[in-house]
Design a protein around this motif. Structure first.
Motif, mmCIF file in Angstrom:
data_model
loop_
_atom_site.group_PDB
_atom_site.id
_atom_site.type_symbol
_atom_site.label_atom_id
_atom_site.label_comp_id
_atom_site.label_asym_id
_atom_site.label_seq_id
_atom_site.Cartn_x
_atom_site.Cartn_y
_atom_site.Cartn_z
ATOM 1 N N UNK A 9 38.888 50.986 43.467
ATOM 2 C CA UNK A 9 38.015 52.046 43.408
ATOM 3 C C UNK A 9 39.147 52.959 42.240
ATOM 4 N N UNK A 10 40.498 52.441 42.142
ATOM 5 C CA UNK A 10 41.302 53.342 41.229
ATOM 6 C C UNK A 10 41.514 52.386 39.889
ATOM 7 N N UNK A 11 41.671 51.229 39.818
ATOM 8 C CA UNK A 11 41.655 50.306 38.761
ATOM 9 C C UNK A 11 40.443 49.639 38.219
ATOM 10 N N UNK A 12 40.033 50.177 37.099
ATOM 11 C CA UNK A 12 38.558 49.432 36.660
ATOM 12 C C UNK A 12 38.888 47.710 36.541
ATOM 13 N N UNK A 13 38.000 47.200 36.910
ATOM 14 C CA UNK A 13 38.055 45.504 36.648
ATOM 15 C C UNK A 13 39.096 44.731 37.334
ATOM 16 N N UNK A 14 39.585 45.406 38.550
ATOM 17 C CA UNK A 14 40.418 45.015 39.411
ATOM 18 C C UNK A 14 40.173 44.664 40.619
ATOM 19 N N UNK A 36 44.456 51.887 45.504
ATOM 20 C CA UNK A 36 43.496 52.768 46.050
ATOM 21 C C UNK A 36 42.437 52.474 46.974
ATOM 22 N N UNK A 37 41.627 52.750 47.140
ATOM 23 C CA UNK A 37 40.499 52.388 48.050
ATOM 24 C C UNK A 37 39.997 51.156 47.435
ATOM 25 N N UNK A 38 39.400 50.134 48.565
ATOM 26 C CA UNK A 38 38.826 49.036 48.012
ATOM 27 C C UNK A 38 37.629 48.944 48.790
ATOM 28 N N UNK A 39 36.552 48.795 47.880
ATOM 29 C CA UNK A 39 35.040 48.259 48.192
ATOM 30 C C UNK A 39 34.809 46.831 48.298
ATOM 31 N N UNK A 40 34.184 46.504 49.536
ATOM 32 C CA UNK A 40 33.774 45.117 49.669
ATOM 33 C C UNK A 40 32.599 44.826 48.483
ATOM 34 N N UNK A 53 33.782 33.327 37.900
ATOM 35 C CA UNK A 53 33.639 33.677 36.569
ATOM 36 C C UNK A 53 34.816 34.102 35.778
ATOM 37 N N UNK A 54 35.938 34.612 36.178
ATOM 38 C CA UNK A 54 37.027 34.895 35.670
ATOM 39 C C UNK A 54 38.406 34.072 36.073
ATOM 40 N N UNK A 70 44.666 37.333 46.756
ATOM 41 C CA UNK A 70 44.759 36.912 45.291
ATOM 42 C C UNK A 70 44.245 38.155 44.652
ATOM 43 N N UNK A 71 45.138 38.331 43.566
ATOM 44 C CA UNK A 71 44.713 39.756 42.704
ATOM 45 C C UNK A 71 44.066 39.192 41.238
ATOM 46 N N UNK A 72 42.858 39.884 40.956
ATOM 47 C CA UNK A 72 42.286 39.564 39.664
ATOM 48 C C UNK A 72 42.310 40.795 38.887
ATOM 49 N N UNK A 73 43.245 40.456 37.870
ATOM 50 C CA UNK A 73 43.257 41.704 36.786
ATOM 51 C C UNK A 73 42.174 41.615 35.849
ATOM 52 N N UNK A 74 42.110 42.986 35.130
ATOM 53 C CA UNK A 74 41.068 43.012 34.072
ATOM 54 C C UNK A 74 41.277 41.818 33.149
ATOM 55 N N UNK A 75 40.394 41.353 32.398
ATOM 56 C CA UNK A 75 40.379 40.512 31.265
ATOM 57 C C UNK A 75 41.222 41.019 30.123
#
Length: 90
Positions: A9-14, A36-40, A53-54, A70-75
């Motif tokens: 909820x804090x980092x876009x596309x993460x 920050x907060x994580x939304x399922x 997808x990525x 596993x952590x997926x960062x923004x493209x």
């Protein structure tokens, strides 16, 4: 193998993939603070031949087995949007 995917909820596309649903204890505290907060958002079966997808599904499975997450960062952009080759509608 199953993965449970959460959106920061804090980092876009993460996104964070977890091996066990709601098992945030596997995430290091500094990482939890940054995300920050994580939304399922998704429950996905990571079967052989499954495409994501990525992310490379083999990398996701390996990280889940080794770390539990596993952590997926923004493209990243392959082309600089300020370059002449980007294209416009003008």
């Amino acid at each position: 193998m199953h993965a449970y995917v959460y959106k920061s909820q804090r980092r876009a596309d993460t996104y964070v993939y977890l091996a066990a649903r709601d098992d945030f204890s596997r995430l290091p505290e500094p990482l939890r603070t940054q995300l920050g907060a994580l939304q399922f958002v998704l429950d996905v079966a990571l079967t052989p031949g499954r495409k994501l997808a990525r992310e490379n599904p083999e990398d996701v499975r390996a990280n889940l087995a080794a770390r539990g997450f596993h952590l997926q960062f923004p493209p990243t952009l392959d082309v600089d949007p300020m370059s002449e080759g980007w294209g416009t509608d003008a």
